[in-house]
Write a protein that holds these residues in place. Sequence first.
Motif, short mmCIF file in Angstrom:
data_model
loop_
_atom_site.label_atom_id
_atom_site.label_comp_id
_atom_site.label_asym_id
_atom_site.label_seq_id
_atom_site.Cartn_x
_atom_site.Cartn_y
_atom_site.Cartn_z
N LEU A 124 -11.90 -0.17 -0.84
CA LEU A 124 -11.40 0.22 0.44
C LEU A 124 -10.67 0.24 0.71
N ASP A 125 -9.88 -0.92 0.48
CA ASP A 125 -7.83 -1.00 0.46
C ASP A 125 -7.78 -0.66 -0.29
N GLY A 126 -7.43 0.18 -1.47
CA GLY A 126 -6.70 1.25 -1.68
C GLY A 126 -7.20 2.46 -0.86
N GLN A 127 -8.18 2.60 -0.63
CA GLN A 127 -8.16 3.83 0.04
C GLN A 127 -7.39 3.55 1.08
N THR A 129 -5.20 1.84 2.17
CA THR A 129 -3.42 2.03 2.28
C THR A 129 -3.22 3.62 1.82
N THR A 130 -3.95 4.37 1.22
CA THR A 130 -2.92 5.58 1.14
C THR A 130 -3.41 6.35 1.68
N TYR A 131 -4.52 6.36 2.48
CA TYR A 131 -4.79 7.00 3.59
C TYR A 131 -3.69 6.73 5.23
N GLY A 132 -3.06 5.17 4.74
CA GLY A 132 -1.75 4.60 5.80
C GLY A 132 -0.75 5.34 5.47
#
Length: 152
Positions: A124-127, A129-132
Motif C-alpha cells: 500500500l505504501d508503494g501504491q 507513493t506512486t499515486y502521490g
Amino acid sequence: MSVTWYNLLKYLHVLLAITALGSNITYGVWKGLAAREPAQESFVLRGIAFLDNRVANPSYGLLLITGLALVVVGNWGLRGWVIAALILFALLIVIAVGFYSRVLRQQLQVVASEGPASATYKRLDGQATTYGLVSLVIVLAIVFMMVVKPFP
C-alpha cells in the motif's frame, strides 16, 4: 496599479495554490521522517490524512471555484490552456480522490492492525507513493498551464 476584485481574486487563487501544493509536498517529508522511526508511522499517516482532508483537498476545491471565477471576471473565455488545465484537474481528482485517498485510508487500517513492517502495508505504501507522484506531476502541469499559458 489599483486593487481590483480581479486582482484580489487572483491573489486568493495563488494563495490557495501555494497552500494545496505546499501541503502535498510535505507528505514526502513526513514519510521520510517515519522511515527513520517506524514506530511513528501511524502518527505520520494520520497527520498526512489530516492535511489531505482538511487543508490540501479543500484548497484544491476552492482553487477550482476561484479559477473559474477568474475566467469569468477576466473575460478569458475557454482558451486552450484553460481547457487543458480543467482536463488535468479532472484527472487529478480521479487519481487523488479515487486512488490516493482510498489507499491512505487502507494504510491507516493496516498499520493499526498489522504494523508498518507487514507486506500488505509495504504494498500500500508503494501504491500511495506512486499515486502521490502522479498527482504531483499533474499539479505541476496545471501550474505550468496557469503561469505560461502555452497555447491559445
